[in-house]
Design an enzyme around this catalytic site. Sequence first.
Site, short mmCIF file in Angstrom:
data_model
loop_
_atom_site.label_atom_id
_atom_site.label_comp_id
_atom_site.label_asym_id
_atom_site.label_seq_id
_atom_site.Cartn_x
_atom_site.Cartn_y
_atom_site.Cartn_z
N ARG A 180 0.84 -1.21 0.00
CA ARG A 180 0.00 0.00 0.00
C ARG A 180 0.87 1.25 0.00
NH1 ARG A 180 -3.10 -3.76 2.78
NH2 ARG A 180 -5.00 -4.24 1.60
N ASP A 209 -0.44 -6.65 -3.42
CA ASP A 209 -1.81 -6.32 -3.06
C ASP A 209 -2.46 -5.62 -4.25
OD1 ASP A 209 -4.22 -5.67 -1.41
OD2 ASP A 209 -2.88 -6.30 0.20
N HIS A 280 -6.90 -9.77 -3.49
CA HIS A 280 -5.87 -8.72 -3.41
C HIS A 280 -4.93 -8.83 -4.62
CE1 HIS A 280 -6.92 -7.33 0.63
NE2 HIS A 280 -7.17 -8.59 0.92
N GLU A 343 -10.07 -12.21 2.45
CA GLU A 343 -10.94 -11.20 1.82
C GLU A 343 -11.11 -11.43 0.32
OE1 GLU A 343 -10.22 -7.46 4.84
OE2 GLU A 343 -8.90 -7.64 3.09
N TRP A 409 -6.38 -13.91 12.09
CA TRP A 409 -6.49 -12.45 12.16
C TRP A 409 -7.90 -11.98 12.50
CZ3 TRP A 409 -9.33 -8.94 9.11
CH2 TRP A 409 -9.99 -9.49 8.00
N TYR A 434 -3.21 -5.26 15.51
CA TYR A 434 -3.14 -4.45 14.29
C TYR A 434 -2.62 -3.06 14.64
CZ TYR A 434 -5.07 -7.64 10.83
OH TYR A 434 -5.24 -8.68 9.95
N ASP A 436 -2.06 -0.57 12.68
CA ASP A 436 -2.60 0.57 11.93
C ASP A 436 -3.80 1.18 12.64
OD1 ASP A 436 -3.76 -1.94 11.24
OD2 ASP A 436 -4.77 -1.04 9.54
N THR A 485 -0.58 -0.57 5.75
CA THR A 485 -0.12 0.81 5.55
C THR A 485 -1.01 1.65 4.64
OG1 THR A 485 1.33 0.12 3.73
CG2 THR A 485 2.29 0.15 5.95
N GLU A 486 -2.31 1.32 4.55
CA GLU A 486 -3.19 2.17 3.74
C GLU A 486 -3.07 3.64 4.14
OE1 GLU A 486 -4.13 -0.67 5.22
OE2 GLU A 486 -5.72 -1.70 4.10
#
Length: 778
Positions: A180, A209, A280, A343, A409, A434, A436, A485-486
């Site tokens: 990201r 990703d 992704h 996802e 996760w 997490y 972030d 790291t979005e």
Amino acid sequence: MQTRTRRTSLPLLPLALALSLAPAAHAVDAAAPGGPRALPGSLPLIPVPATLERLAGSGYAVTASTPVHARGAAAQRVAAQFTTLLRDSGGPTLAVAERHGKDGLHFVLDATLKTGAEGYQLRADAQGVTVQAATEAGLFYGAATLAQLLTGAQPGTVPALRIADAPRFPWRGLMLDSARHFQSLEEIKQVLDAMAAQKLNTFHWHLTDDQGWRMEIKRYPKLTGVGSCRIPAGDGGRDPATGAPRPYCGFFTQDQIREVVAYAARLHIQVIPEIDVPGHATAAIAAYPELGTIDTPLTPLSEWGVFPNLFNTEESTLVFLENVLEEVIQLFPARYVHVGGDEAVKDQWEASARVQQRMREVGAGDEMEMQSHIIKRLETFLEKHDRRLIGWDEILEGGLPPEATVMSWRGTEGGLKAASEGHDVVMSPVTDMYMDYLQTNAPNEPPGRPATIPLARVYGFEPVPEALARDKQHHILGLQANMFTEHTRSYARLQHNLFPRLAAVAETGWSPRERRDYGDFLARLPTQLQRWQAMGIAYAQTPFEVELDSRDDRRAGTATLALRTPLGYDIHYSVDGSAVTAQSPRYTTPLQQPLPVALQAATFFNGQALAQAASRFDVTPAALLSRTDEHLAQCPAKGQLLLRLEDDGPAEGERAIFNVDIFNPCWLWKDADVDGIARVRVRAGQIPYYFQLAHDEPARRFVAKRSAHGEMEILGAQCEGKPLASVKLPAAPGADGFITLEAALPRSLTGTQNLCVRFTGDTRPTMWVLDEMTLLPR
């Protein structure tokens, strides 16, 4: 937007978010279980050793002339690493002696010792210090402990003691997302140095990703030629001088990857690569469209969330993935290869006649079984190359080969299920691990997910579920912090997110459960802050800053000021303009102050200031009439998704930051005192709606606009019904990137009222976001 300006004064938290104003000994944050309290005999070591025995007699004093002894190449390597770590941690500069002597610091490798793969022994007395271990890794960790002892409570002196130490878990990890947002080699090396200093031994590298493919694959050059670049959303993606597209690019060459792997190996850190499958995958499909499920051309996007794009299920695509893994294996000697698996929204597979045909050909009863077919195929390939597959816990769905390892996760339930079925597990739940997620509620936090994961929560996480049968507990390999790291555009933000929370992860991974004590950890942490300062690590300031809650009496011109700090350290303050020191008044109870007042406050431990600067609050009658977005609640609604978002420009430098519920952008000032208030002034910006919501798209709500560009509406009560006021929105923000609008309130509105602000019109492709709300008296 073109240019951004942002407030410079520190505003106050609304009373709705405040703690009780009752007296408190340390004014600890409500989420924290208590403040610092050192245990008897505690030394400032992180992680705390398995056993530490204080001995009679004096310790050993180290000076710049103290010799460092080691015999054999491996022990000499560790001795040299020790001198570097000690110097970089703020200790003296020592040299490895050419000749062996009796006094000084001794590093001994002895394969007959029963210290295990990573354990060590350390003994210090008046004659010197000896560190010994059966392996080079164990000796290295003993060296790390000695470096901390020499930069501890009495710098340069090791007390008389004996340590026998070994880790609780073999997997003590950090995942870093370089897809990201990208990091330089030097930045990654500094992270590895910090990991090794606290005995973390696994670096999980997220390299692919939707937003970028960051690893050179010789056989498929377009993966980086096309897949490593994207155009940032909004102003960040345009050259400010020419308006031309301004791509965000970056990838690691194979030589650079080898350099990172070798650097980590010297620090006894294994590097686990992640190549995400089957979701992704947008960047890879953009490079090679034949890998995708749909015919629509794709490009890597600067959008966040869950994308619908999956690799297709063709044999040729599986061969592509195997060819990629073949090059991955050549670069990464670690036993594990991570294949993602998370996802993977199956909409495209469900709609594809060809995928449905392939499912019938391979005997997959549904799309999850099709994903399992792919995972099993890759697992077989990796097994043939003496590697083990690891993936996120979704790989459990549809069946999993027994050799596969699960990274849990979505909580600990997936890990519990996997371990109960005999799979090895790494615990990394989003609720606790997490990085972030923000670590405090302070307005100075960077962009991220405002659902906080504070230091206490990280420290309190227990990787082995109570419900797991004793004979299955050995399947819990350990734990891992995940740093996606979005929202982490800079290395400064990365450091902020990781430190000090990574120290808590390290202690949980290394130290025996019965040796962990959060209050003692907080008492040891200030010394670690000094080591990080010496190492040039910009740890987060917000956990050590002071926050302010206020209750004002506008008519009397006074305010009740309650101070708090997230970690419960002592607070000292001043209201007379003097600098805050350890000798300033210690805060114990809320302050009653006439307005205006310039309040300064800082946290201290044993006389040491913990933040780089004191927190300053200019409390004025005007300030009490304003709230920024950080200090407003979100309007009540089902299914909120609150994010702390960065503006889209300028291309370089600081940007404004906004708290917004992206499903229902609406801000609430609870119990606003509107007596004598005539109007509401709102300052707002506009940012791109850069989110892929997948099956959450129906949760996105907005009120239809009634005029060309929509309206700003002020509502009361539950933020529903007929607006109290409505003002038309302009077509675009002003030259400074913001708009300022005023709306008249009904004269009948008195007392304390809820005031809500929303903007009508579709939130795609851009949405208005509130920056500041001010009450204007008559």
